[in-house]
Design an enzyme around this catalytic site. Structure first.
Site, PDB file in Angstrom:
ATOM      1  N   ARG A  32      28.633  -3.149   7.149  1.00  0.00           N
ATOM      2  CA  ARG A  32      27.595  -2.114   7.016  1.00  0.00           C
ATOM      3  C   ARG A  32      27.068  -1.992   5.594  1.00  0.00           C
ATOM      4  NH1 ARG A  32      29.084   2.779  11.157  1.00  0.00           N
ATOM      5  NH2 ARG A  32      29.144   1.505  13.024  1.00  0.00           N
ATOM      6  N   ASP A 141      21.986  17.280  11.867  1.00  0.00           N
ATOM      7  CA  ASP A 141      22.794  16.102  11.571  1.00  0.00           C
ATOM      8  C   ASP A 141      22.864  16.007  10.043  1.00  0.00           C
ATOM      9  OD1 ASP A 141      23.616  13.441  13.425  1.00  0.00           O
ATOM     10  OD2 ASP A 141      23.454  13.046  11.277  1.00  0.00           O
TER      11      ASP A 141
HETATM   12  C1  LIG Z   1      27.926   9.153  17.554  1.00  0.00           C
HETATM   13  S1  LIG Z   1      26.669  10.239  16.989  1.00  0.00           S
HETATM   14  C2  LIG Z   1      26.738  11.493  18.241  1.00  0.00           C
HETATM   15  C3  LIG Z   1      25.360  11.883  18.708  1.00  0.00           C
HETATM   16  C4  LIG Z   1      25.326  12.840  19.890  1.00  0.00           C
HETATM   17  N1  LIG Z   1      26.026  14.069  19.609  1.00  0.00           N
HETATM   18  C5  LIG Z   1      25.885  12.180  21.126  1.00  0.00           C
HETATM   19  O1  LIG Z   1      26.983  12.545  21.566  1.00  0.00           O
HETATM   20  O2  LIG Z   1      25.223  11.300  21.675  1.00  0.00           O
HETATM   21  C6  LIG Z   1      27.525  11.012  15.604  1.00  0.00           C
HETATM   22  C7  LIG Z   1      26.578  11.684  14.616  1.00  0.00           C
HETATM   23  O3  LIG Z   1      27.372  12.537  13.785  1.00  0.00           O
HETATM   24  C8  LIG Z   1      26.766  12.590  12.519  1.00  0.00           C
HETATM   25  N2  LIG Z   1      27.762  13.085  11.559  1.00  0.00           N
HETATM   26  C9  LIG Z   1      28.874  12.463  11.108  1.00  0.00           C
HETATM   27  N3  LIG Z   1      29.531  13.242  10.251  1.00  0.00           N
HETATM   28  C10 LIG Z   1      28.833  14.396  10.149  1.00  0.00           C
HETATM   29  C11 LIG Z   1      29.001  15.597   9.408  1.00  0.00           C
HETATM   30  N4  LIG Z   1      30.039  15.768   8.571  1.00  0.00           N
HETATM   31  N5  LIG Z   1      28.083  16.575   9.552  1.00  0.00           N
HETATM   32  C12 LIG Z   1      27.016  16.415  10.383  1.00  0.00           C
HETATM   33  N6  LIG Z   1      26.786  15.294  11.106  1.00  0.00           N
HETATM   34  C13 LIG Z   1      27.696  14.308  10.991  1.00  0.00           C
HETATM   35  C14 LIG Z   1      26.303  11.172  12.266  1.00  0.00           C
HETATM   36  O4  LIG Z   1      25.273  11.111  11.301  1.00  0.00           O
HETATM   37  C15 LIG Z   1      25.858  10.735  13.670  1.00  0.00           C
HETATM   38  O5  LIG Z   1      24.468  10.869  13.826  1.00  0.00           O
END
Ligand SMILES: C[S@@+](CC[C@H](N)C(=O)[O-])C[C@H]1O[C@@H](n2cnc3c(N)ncnc32)[C@H](O)[C@@H]1O
Length: 276
Positions: A32, A141
């Site tokens: 990445r 996010d």
């Molecule tokens: C796998 S996606 C999940 C998306 C959606 N909730 C779903 O279940 O389809 C995880 C997301 O969490 C966000 N993320 C990770 N750590 C985070 C944090 N500390 N605060 C806010 N968002 C976070 C990432 O940027 C990513 O877009």
């Protein structure tokens, strides 16, 4: 890849996002970070790691944390939570909110927007039960680039075919030269806003429903506990929390308790519920 630069990078990512990187993830980190190293004109990922340790601009720090997050998402992901929303969660809430005539839903860690737009579709399809109500869907996010994509509401063929029925695609999307655009009706219903789950939920207000799906799995137990505690504070006493199918609070937190028979659905623990 090991050594002080790699350890420093793992700590940087954990401190800023909660995401846990271990030595076993070195391959993932390397693949990445390689495009970022190239874009920075650096000869290797190792050179990038050294730069990150010895002094890098804020924009680069944000970029490397962002590329380590997994942004996978799709419409009506896992189906069950959205079925629960329309069958088990919304009907009692609608009955309880007849005086206020308003509902607030928070999609925390919403990624590219499929989750809040799925929620918006459900609410619109139930409009006849809530005519004229104030509906607020907040989608947050930590990643600014992924929020820009979410806000644009433009999806490619693969994304729009994942999880959406043909009827919903025809009703809620318009073909454009670059993909499928979510209808203005849905886009107007969702507010996108940057928010880091490590920073608590104060200032966002109180929600009837919180989706926080497929992000806690990346955190260590202490961070999960801290985030769950914050989510519980953001929930109305009769509110609902929906977690991802691989996530559980068992052995992690007693701030919320599972609703028997409805996997992934949680309510504020009795005695701990936020006072209204
Ligand atoms: C796998 S996606 C999940 C998306 C959606 N909730 C779903 O279940 O389809 C995880 C997301 O969490 C966000 N993320 C990770 N750590 C985070 C944090 N500390 N605060 C806010 N968002 C976070 C990432 O940027 C990513 O877009």
């Amino acid at each position: 890849m090991t050594g002080p630069d790699y350890d420093h990078f793992c700590q940087l990512v954990r401190r800023r996002s909660g995401l846990v990187l271990t030595p076993e993830k070195a391959y993932l980190v390397s693949s990445r970070l390689a495009p970022v190293a190239r874009a920075e004109g650096l000869g290797s990922v190792e050179a990038l790691l050294t730069k990150l340790r010895t002094g890098a601009p804020e924009a680069l720090l944000q970029r490397v944390v962002d590329v380590m997050a997994t942004h996978e998402s799709y419409f009506f992901r896992d189906a069950g939570p959205f079925e629960q929303l329309s069958v088990s969660v919304l009907p009692p809430l609608i009955a309880a909110r007849q005086a206020q005539r308003s509902l607030r839903i928070w999609c925390a860690a919403c990624s590219s927007g499929q989750e809040p737009y799925s929620v918006a579709m459900i609410l619109t399809e139930m409009r006849h039960l809530i005519p004229g109500w104030k509906l607020d869907i907040l989608a947050t996010d930590m990643s600014a680039p992924i929020l820009r994509k979410a806000e644009a509401g433009l999806y490619n063929d693969f994304e729009v075919n994942r999880g959406l029925s043909e009827e919903r695609r025809a009703r809620w999307f318009r073909r454009e030269p670059d993909g499928w655009r979510v209808s203005p009706t849905l886009r107007q219903m969702v507010r996108f806003q940057p928010h880091n789950l490590l920073q608590g939920s104060a200032g966002l207000g109180v929600f009837d429903v919180v989706f926080c799906r497929n992000v806690l799995i990346y955190f260590d137990v202490d961070t999960k506990r801290q985030v769950l505690d914050q989510l519980r504070r953001a929930l109305a006493p009769d509110g609902s929390l929906l977690l991802g199918s691989a996530e559980t609070v068992l052995g992690v937190s007693d701030a919320v308790e599972p609703v028997p028979g409805l996997r992934g659905l949680y309510r504020p623990a009795r005695g701990l519920a936020r006072s209204a």
